[in-house]
Design an enzyme around this catalytic site. Structure first.
Site, mmCIF file in Angstrom:
data_model
loop_
_atom_site.group_PDB
_atom_site.id
_atom_site.type_symbol
_atom_site.label_atom_id
_atom_site.label_comp_id
_atom_site.label_asym_id
_atom_site.label_seq_id
_atom_site.Cartn_x
_atom_site.Cartn_y
_atom_site.Cartn_z
ATOM 1 C CG ASP A 97 17.114 -55.008 30.269
ATOM 2 O OD1 ASP A 97 16.859 -54.927 31.490
ATOM 3 O OD2 ASP A 97 16.439 -55.718 29.491
ATOM 4 C CG ASP A 100 8.887 -50.778 33.502
ATOM 5 O OD1 ASP A 100 8.658 -49.594 33.248
ATOM 6 O OD2 ASP A 100 8.049 -51.680 33.333
ATOM 7 C CG PHE A 149 7.578 -51.998 25.508
ATOM 8 C CD1 PHE A 149 7.449 -52.453 26.813
ATOM 9 C CD2 PHE A 149 8.205 -52.814 24.577
ATOM 10 C CE1 PHE A 149 7.938 -53.703 27.186
ATOM 11 C CE2 PHE A 149 8.684 -54.074 24.944
ATOM 12 C CZ PHE A 149 8.545 -54.517 26.245
ATOM 13 N NE ARG A 162 15.973 -61.350 24.384
ATOM 14 C CZ ARG A 162 15.427 -60.929 25.536
ATOM 15 N NH1 ARG A 162 15.845 -59.828 26.091
ATOM 16 N NH2 ARG A 162 14.475 -61.637 26.103
HETATM 17 P P1 IMP Z 1 10.697 -54.088 36.242
HETATM 18 O O1 IMP Z 1 9.303 -53.616 35.974
HETATM 19 O O2 IMP Z 1 11.594 -52.944 36.671
HETATM 20 O O3 IMP Z 1 10.725 -55.238 37.175
HETATM 21 O O4 IMP Z 1 11.265 -54.568 34.846
HETATM 22 C C1 IMP Z 1 11.106 -55.882 34.466
HETATM 23 C C2 IMP Z 1 11.665 -56.178 33.114
HETATM 24 O O5 IMP Z 1 10.693 -55.748 32.152
HETATM 25 C C3 IMP Z 1 12.958 -55.524 32.655
HETATM 26 O O6 IMP Z 1 14.106 -56.140 33.142
HETATM 27 C C4 IMP Z 1 12.818 -55.729 31.160
HETATM 28 O O7 IMP Z 1 13.202 -57.038 30.803
HETATM 29 C C5 IMP Z 1 11.318 -55.574 30.942
HETATM 30 N N1 IMP Z 1 11.006 -54.235 30.412
HETATM 31 C C6 IMP Z 1 10.526 -53.165 31.062
HETATM 32 N N2 IMP Z 1 10.351 -52.126 30.224
HETATM 33 C C7 IMP Z 1 10.747 -52.573 29.003
HETATM 34 C C8 IMP Z 1 10.799 -51.969 27.692
HETATM 35 O O8 IMP Z 1 10.465 -50.790 27.453
HETATM 36 N N3 IMP Z 1 11.256 -52.775 26.697
HETATM 37 C C9 IMP Z 1 11.626 -54.075 26.888
HETATM 38 N N4 IMP Z 1 11.607 -54.659 28.080
HETATM 39 C C10 IMP Z 1 11.150 -53.920 29.126
HETATM 40 MG MG MG Z 2 11.931 -58.883 28.650
#
Ligand code: IMP
Ligand code: MG
Length: 173
Positions: A97, A100, A149, A162
């Site tokens: 999805d 981040d 976010f 979702r």
């Molecule tokens: P990471 O920081 O790239 O490891 O992201 C971890 C997870 O955080 C992602 O797969 C999403 O599930 C969640 N995430 C990060 N940013 C957002 C956002 O803006 N909305 C919802 N979920 C988020």
């Molecule tokens: Mg999540």
């Protein structure tokens, strides 16, 4: 909290971009079969729309990642694979999805590499490049967004939203 009245990305914008990504992916994998590995739960809705527009053969698998943000285990990611098929020798496309910090995708890629796929690429609907802590090679990016976010189209805030067909900003109430 509440969500923005107007979407950041409308259902129509998402639909158009997903079609473009599918076209691009189909062209790149011409003559090959793609093993799509979808990251639950957020990637499920995107992957469902994406694979239905890909014109080469696809098999669909899932993995789940949990990240722990506790003081002792900051940024540690646990990856759960459902080993329905072996990824050895496969053309693996990881579908997420959002990228981040990149920690989740990076941990997943490390885990999948162990299975010796022939190729491994990454497709994310959303990218927050300014948040990156761990570099991730992003081969197919839907939209690049600011450090805000967002929810909807698979993305949650505490497991809610979702199901929304568009993507909204979370606002402090
Ligand atoms: P990471 O920081 O790239 O490891 O992201 C971890 C997870 O955080 C992602 O797969 C999403 O599930 C969640 N995430 C990060 N940013 C957002 C956002 O803006 N909305 C919802 N979920 C988020
Ligand atoms: Mg999540």
């Amino acid at each position: 909290m509440r969500i923005s009245e107007r979407p950041l990305l409308t259902a129509a914008q998402i639909r158009r971009r997903v079609a473009e990504l599918a076209e691009h992916i189909s062209r790149d994998y011409q003559g090959h079969e793609i093993t799509v590995v979808t990251v639950l739960k957020g990637g499920a809705i995107f992957a469902a729309d994406l694979i239905r527009q890909i014109t080469v053969a696809v098999t669909l698998d899932f993995i789940r990642a949990k990240s722990y943000e506790g003081t002792l285990s900051r940024g540690v990611v646990e990856v759960m694979v459902f080993p329905e098929v072996s990824l050895a020798g496969k053309q693996v496309l990881l579908v997420e999805d959002i990228l981040d910090t990149g920690r989740t995708a990076s941990a997943i890629l490390e885990r999948l590499k162990v299975e010796n796929p022939a190729t491994m690429k990454v497709c994310a609907l959303l990218d927050k490049p300014t948040r990156r802590v761990t570099p991730v090679p992003l081969d197919y990016r839907g939209f690049s967004i600011d450090d805000r976010f967002v929810v909807g189209y698979g993305l949650d805030y505490e497991e809610r939203y979702r199901e929304l067909p568009a993507i909204y900003l979370v606002e402090d109430s």
